[in-house]
Write a protein that holds these residues in place. Structure first.
Motif, short mmCIF file in Angstrom:
data_model
loop_
_atom_site.label_atom_id
_atom_site.label_comp_id
_atom_site.label_asym_id
_atom_site.label_seq_id
_atom_site.Cartn_x
_atom_site.Cartn_y
_atom_site.Cartn_z
N ILE A 79 0.86 -1.18 0.00
CA ILE A 79 0.00 0.00 0.00
C ILE A 79 0.89 1.23 0.00
O ILE A 79 1.85 1.31 0.78
CB ILE A 79 -0.93 0.03 1.23
N VAL A 80 0.59 2.18 -0.88
CA VAL A 80 1.34 3.44 -0.94
C VAL A 80 0.36 4.58 -0.69
O VAL A 80 -0.54 4.83 -1.49
CB VAL A 80 2.02 3.63 -2.32
N TYR A 81 0.55 5.28 0.43
CA TYR A 81 -0.27 6.45 0.74
C TYR A 81 0.37 7.67 0.10
O TYR A 81 1.57 7.89 0.20
CB TYR A 81 -0.38 6.65 2.26
N ASN A 82 -0.47 8.45 -0.60
CA ASN A 82 0.03 9.58 -1.37
C ASN A 82 -1.03 10.66 -1.47
O ASN A 82 -2.15 10.49 -1.03
CB ASN A 82 0.44 9.08 -2.76
N TYR A 83 -0.66 11.80 -2.09
CA TYR A 83 -1.58 12.93 -2.25
C TYR A 83 -2.36 12.91 -3.56
O TYR A 83 -3.25 13.73 -3.75
CB TYR A 83 -0.82 14.26 -2.22
N PHE A 84 -2.02 12.03 -4.52
CA PHE A 84 -2.49 12.20 -5.88
C PHE A 84 -3.43 11.15 -6.44
O PHE A 84 -4.26 11.47 -7.27
CB PHE A 84 -1.29 12.29 -6.84
N SER A 85 -3.28 9.89 -6.06
CA SER A 85 -3.93 8.85 -6.84
C SER A 85 -4.48 7.70 -5.99
O SER A 85 -3.86 7.28 -5.02
CB SER A 85 -2.90 8.28 -7.83
N ASP A 86 -5.65 7.22 -6.40
CA ASP A 86 -6.24 5.97 -5.91
C ASP A 86 -6.23 5.00 -7.07
O ASP A 86 -6.87 5.25 -8.10
CB ASP A 86 -7.71 6.18 -5.49
N SER A 87 -5.52 3.90 -6.94
CA SER A 87 -5.54 2.89 -7.99
C SER A 87 -4.94 1.59 -7.48
O SER A 87 -4.29 1.57 -6.43
CB SER A 87 -4.78 3.36 -9.24
N ILE A 88 -5.17 0.53 -8.22
CA ILE A 88 -4.59 -0.77 -7.91
C ILE A 88 -3.99 -1.33 -9.18
O ILE A 88 -4.62 -1.33 -10.24
CB ILE A 88 -5.65 -1.75 -7.36
N SER A 89 -2.76 -1.83 -9.07
CA SER A 89 -2.10 -2.49 -10.19
C SER A 89 -1.33 -3.68 -9.62
O SER A 89 -0.33 -3.49 -8.90
CB SER A 89 -1.15 -1.53 -10.90
N GLY A 90 -1.82 -4.88 -9.90
CA GLY A 90 -1.19 -6.08 -9.35
C GLY A 90 -1.29 -6.07 -7.83
O GLY A 90 -2.37 -5.91 -7.27
N ASN A 91 -0.15 -6.18 -7.16
CA ASN A 91 -0.14 -6.22 -5.70
C ASN A 91 0.06 -4.84 -5.07
O ASN A 91 0.18 -4.73 -3.85
CB ASN A 91 0.95 -7.17 -5.21
N ILE A 92 0.08 -3.79 -5.89
CA ILE A 92 0.33 -2.43 -5.39
C ILE A 92 -0.97 -1.62 -5.41
O ILE A 92 -1.61 -1.49 -6.44
CB ILE A 92 1.40 -1.72 -6.24
N GLN A 93 -1.31 -1.10 -4.24
CA GLN A 93 -2.51 -0.26 -4.12
C GLN A 93 -2.08 1.15 -3.72
O GLN A 93 -1.41 1.34 -2.70
CB GLN A 93 -3.46 -0.83 -3.08
N LEU A 94 -2.44 2.13 -4.54
CA LEU A 94 -2.22 3.53 -4.19
C LEU A 94 -3.47 4.06 -3.50
O LEU A 94 -4.58 3.86 -4.00
CB LEU A 94 -1.94 4.36 -5.44
N ILE A 95 -3.27 4.72 -2.37
CA ILE A 95 -4.40 5.30 -1.64
C ILE A 95 -4.14 6.78 -1.45
O ILE A 95 -3.14 7.18 -0.86
CB ILE A 95 -4.60 4.61 -0.28
N LYS A 96 -5.06 7.58 -1.98
CA LYS A 96 -4.94 9.03 -1.89
C LYS A 96 -5.43 9.49 -0.52
O LYS A 96 -6.52 9.13 -0.08
CB LYS A 96 -5.77 9.68 -2.99
#
Length: 92
Positions: free
Chosen positions: A57-74
């Motif tokens: 899981i990657v917490y960030n300011y820009f994007s919500d998305s999932i690609s494979g085992n990586i989830q971006l959480i805005k």
């Protein structure tokens, strides 16, 4: 110790300077979920942190998305960033 915890949280500077894999390579057991605080998405996908199996899981300011085992959480860029991040993690 990593095989006994649900998740390991690091910041972008640790990922950039150490490029950790955060696996349980020396002991039997499953690897923990990996969580990265990277507000500006500055850690490249070529970093070793992203090259291991398991949920990331990657917490960030820009994007919500999932690609494979990586989830971006805005998470909103405000004074409650850490509170909001911890609240989100508690829900998981």
């Amino acid at each position: 110790m990593r095989s006994h915890v649900d998740a390991i949280l690091i910041g972008k500077n640790t990922a950039l300077s150490d490029s950790p894999k955060l696996t349980t390579r020396l002991v039997p057991g499953k690897s923990s979920m990996k969580i990265l605080i990277d507000p500006h998405l500055s850690v490249p996908l070529s970093n070793d942190f992203f090259k291991t199996p398991g949920r990331i899981i990657v917490y960030n300011y820009f994007s919500d998305s999932i690609s494979g085992n990586i989830q971006l959480i805005k998470i909103k860029n405000d004074s409650n960033f850490l509170h909001n991040l911890l609240f989100d993690l508690h829900q998981k």
